[in-house]
Design a protein around this motif. Structure first.
Motif, PDB file in Angstrom:
ATOM      1  N   UNK A 197       9.131 -43.611 144.945  1.00 29.97           N
ATOM      2  CA  UNK A 197       7.748 -43.826 144.513  1.00 29.97           C
ATOM      3  C   UNK A 197       7.026 -42.485 144.628  1.00 29.97           C
ATOM      4  N   UNK A 198       6.863 -41.745 143.538  1.00 32.84           N
ATOM      5  CA  UNK A 198       6.281 -40.401 143.598  1.00 32.84           C
ATOM      6  C   UNK A 198       4.883 -40.385 144.207  1.00 32.84           C
ATOM      7  N   UNK A 199       4.668 -39.446 145.114  1.00 36.79           N
ATOM      8  CA  UNK A 199       3.370 -39.141 145.718  1.00 36.79           C
ATOM      9  C   UNK A 199       2.869 -40.183 146.711  1.00 36.79           C
ATOM     10  N   UNK A 200       3.289 -41.416 146.632  1.00 33.37           N
ATOM     11  CA  UNK A 200       2.745 -42.464 147.498  1.00 33.37           C
ATOM     12  C   UNK A 200       3.030 -42.220 148.979  1.00 33.37           C
ATOM     13  N   UNK A 201       4.250 -41.872 149.389  1.00 34.73           N
ATOM     14  CA  UNK A 201       4.478 -41.638 150.820  1.00 34.73           C
ATOM     15  C   UNK A 201       3.653 -40.479 151.373  1.00 34.73           C
ATOM     16  N   UNK A 202       3.479 -39.432 150.598  1.00 34.88           N
ATOM     17  CA  UNK A 202       2.635 -38.325 151.035  1.00 34.88           C
ATOM     18  C   UNK A 202       1.186 -38.745 151.176  1.00 34.88           C
ATOM     19  N   UNK A 203       0.727 -39.606 150.294  1.00 36.36           N
ATOM     20  CA  UNK A 203      -0.647 -40.082 150.377  1.00 36.36           C
ATOM     21  C   UNK A 203      -0.844 -40.995 151.589  1.00 36.36           C
TER      22      UNK A 203
END
Length: 182
Positions: A106-112
């Protein structure tokens, strides 16, 4: 005490922003659009949850705080930040690597989510700071209790909080650096 809560906010925020940026480079299993939209929702939910978690425990301990005695050892803000960040640097690095790795799904979601944790910690420190301003006293945790088990201000090693006047130390209410005006 708010200094300890706030100590993890900046590293979590920046690790989350960097992980989300790296996560945008890969299309992932769900696609960038879904990843970013899910990340925004998870950011808001995580920030609110982390900001509210443990506040009742902090309030209860703050209500029974005693005045700091002559023999209580209270750490400076810079020392507290350095000790906390050194003790947690491997966990922060691991969280960053997990967020980058999970971005392939899931692109970008874990970083967010990681950035949301940082914002939630900052909100919690601000809430503690409002209480300190209202009471006119800074809350402290004795250095021996704080450093005994992982640097958690509401951890099992902390038996009680100490208070000092608002002009004591080098931190302002909420854990921010005290601005010196000349």
């Amino acid at each position: 005490m708010a200094v300890v809560v706030r100590a993890g906010a900046a590293p979590m925020w920046w690790a989350g922003v960097l992980a989300a940026s790296v996560g945008l480079l890969v299309p992932g299993l769900t696609g960038r659009r879904i990843g970013v939209l899910a990340g925004i929702a998870l950011f808001l939910i995580t920030a609110a949850a982390v900001g509210r978690t443990g506040l009742a425990r902090h309030r209860a301990s703050a209500g029974s705080a005693t005045r700091a005695g002559r023999h209580d050892v209270l750490q400076d803000r810079a020392v507290t930040l350095r000790v906390w960040r050194r003790g947690h640097r491997w966990w922060l690095a691991l969280a960053f690597l997990v967020a980058v790795g999970a971005s392939f799904a899931v692109p970008a979601a874990p970083g967010m989510v990681l950035a949301g944790i940082g914002v939630g910690l900052r909100l919690k420190a601000a809430s503690i700071g409002r209480r300190e301003s209202d009471d006119g006293a800074l809350l402290w945790v004795r250095a021996d209790q704080l450093n005994a088990r992982g640097g958690r201000p509401a951890g099992p090693a902390v038996t009680e909080y100490r208070t000092t006047g608002p002009a004591a130390g080098d931190a302002s209410p909420g854990g921010a650096r005290r601005r010196v005006t000349v």
